[in-house]
Motif scaffolding. Sequence first.
Motif, mmCIF file in Angstrom:
data_model
loop_
_atom_site.group_PDB
_atom_site.id
_atom_site.type_symbol
_atom_site.label_atom_id
_atom_site.label_comp_id
_atom_site.label_asym_id
_atom_site.label_seq_id
_atom_site.Cartn_x
_atom_site.Cartn_y
_atom_site.Cartn_z
ATOM 1 N N ALA A 1 0.875 -1.179 0.000
ATOM 2 C CA ALA A 1 0.000 0.000 0.000
ATOM 3 C C ALA A 1 0.909 1.225 0.000
ATOM 4 C CB ALA A 1 -0.873 -0.009 1.240
ATOM 5 N N SER A 2 0.621 2.197 -0.848
ATOM 6 C CA SER A 2 1.520 3.338 -0.999
ATOM 7 C C SER A 2 0.740 4.624 -1.245
ATOM 8 C CB SER A 2 2.451 3.122 -2.203
ATOM 9 O OG SER A 2 3.128 1.901 -2.101
ATOM 10 N N GLY A 3 1.351 5.738 -0.863
ATOM 11 C CA GLY A 3 0.755 7.031 -1.154
ATOM 12 C C GLY A 3 1.250 7.557 -2.490
ATOM 13 N N TYR B 1 3.172 9.017 9.360
ATOM 14 C CA TYR B 1 3.194 9.491 7.975
ATOM 15 C C TYR B 1 4.059 10.754 7.891
ATOM 16 C CZ TYR B 1 -0.595 6.161 7.158
ATOM 17 O OH TYR B 1 -1.334 5.017 7.053
ATOM 18 N N ASN C 1 6.075 4.667 0.586
ATOM 19 C CA ASN C 1 5.566 3.642 1.503
ATOM 20 C C ASN C 1 6.574 3.403 2.626
ATOM 21 O OD1 ASN C 1 7.511 1.739 0.721
ATOM 22 N ND2 ASN C 1 5.994 0.143 0.409
ATOM 23 N N THR D 1 -3.076 4.164 -2.337
ATOM 24 C CA THR D 1 -4.211 4.264 -1.405
ATOM 25 C C THR D 1 -4.583 5.713 -1.080
ATOM 26 O OG1 THR D 1 -2.609 4.013 0.383
ATOM 27 C CG2 THR D 1 -3.820 2.035 -0.268
ATOM 28 N N ASP D 2 -3.701 6.680 -1.376
ATOM 29 C CA ASP D 2 -3.936 8.049 -0.906
ATOM 30 C C ASP D 2 -2.992 9.005 -1.615
ATOM 31 O OD1 ASP D 2 -1.333 8.481 0.943
ATOM 32 O OD2 ASP D 2 -2.038 6.426 1.156
ATOM 33 N N ASP E 1 -0.985 11.048 0.119
ATOM 34 C CA ASP E 1 -0.157 11.512 1.231
ATOM 35 C C ASP E 1 -0.811 12.778 1.807
ATOM 36 O OD1 ASP E 1 2.056 10.690 2.766
ATOM 37 O OD2 ASP E 1 3.250 12.325 1.984
ATOM 38 N N VAL F 1 -3.713 11.508 4.081
ATOM 39 C CA VAL F 1 -3.519 10.110 4.457
ATOM 40 C C VAL F 1 -3.821 9.888 5.949
ATOM 41 C CG1 VAL F 1 -1.018 10.427 4.887
ATOM 42 C CG2 VAL F 1 -1.921 8.155 4.339
HETATM 43 N N1 ADE Z 1 1.323 3.629 2.887
HETATM 44 C C1 ADE Z 1 0.163 4.007 2.313
HETATM 45 N N2 ADE Z 1 0.115 5.361 2.162
HETATM 46 C C2 ADE Z 1 1.284 5.842 2.647
HETATM 47 C C3 ADE Z 1 1.830 7.142 2.767
HETATM 48 N N3 ADE Z 1 1.179 8.215 2.349
HETATM 49 N N4 ADE Z 1 3.067 7.261 3.327
HETATM 50 C C4 ADE Z 1 3.746 6.161 3.740
HETATM 51 N N5 ADE Z 1 3.272 4.911 3.661
HETATM 52 C C5 ADE Z 1 2.055 4.741 3.107
#
Ligand code: ADE
Length: 282
Positions: free
Chosen positions: A94-96, A174, A192, A216-217, A219, A228
């Motif tokens: 999952a990553s921003g 975050y 991430n 997913t977002d 940030d 996030v």
């Molecule tokens: N995992 C999902 N969204 C993230 C974000 N914005 N920063 C770091 N890890 C994440």
Amino acid sequence: MAGELASHKIKIGFIGGTGLEDPKILTNFVEHDLTTPFGKPSSPLLEGEINGTPVVLLARHGRHHQFSPTNVNYRANFWAMKMLGVNIIMGSNASGSLRENIIPGEFVFFDSFIDRTTKREQTFHDGQPGHPCKGVCHVPMLPAFNETLRKSADDLKLPHHDKGTIICIEGPRYSSLAESNLFRQWGAHVINMTICPEVALARELGIPYAGVALVTDFDCWKEGDRHVSVDVVTELIISNAEKTKRLFVHAIEKIGAAKTELLDEVRAAKLVARNSVMIDPA
Ligand code: ADE
């Protein structure tokens, strides 16, 4: 470090990711509760088949999401995969997004990374008593991720980006707004907390590895968007779980089709790993 020769079979390890530790996606599965020279992996490993291809699944943060990104035993996770004969690994993260054009719900098959972690074991070759890897390992990071696996996205009928730079932060918090903007200026595309040290450990073991970000977002840099939070990330992971499973089934089919090429790459990766170790000749 690359003790054994590459076998003539592909066995794929998946490190995920909500949804991917679901045994129902495997046929004929067995569970392995392993201990490695580096300690216990995050969870028991599930070994079975998807469309006839041998697959091993591992829940990166533990089955109850009990390990923070800092406390995941990355070395034990990768060593356990190696113990089961896994020779290719894919990870989902999952990553921003740090870019306007990379939108939550899309996938990114990143091709490089920036490491901002500070507290993680990055090498199997740490000189500690009882640890099996001798010498000092200086493994090259170009290419960081396996190109054939990365290109398994080519004809993917799901919205995705076929390259990008991922920045990995230590977390568990975050980023601040200033940090998020700085990472954008550095040219990172997604962010991430887990791609490092996985990418380096895979290279040390000589296991071709690729990661895919489920975005997913945005940030916290994008004005007017929900910033996030755990809620934002969890909602998106759950609503995209089916899509993520489809992605992995697609990847398995592509890997099966590129088997001969990939076995050559497994051999090449083992050679790079072996040649990266400096041993005192005395
Ligand atoms: N995992 C999902 N969204 C993230 C974000 N914005 N920063 C770091 N890890 C994440």
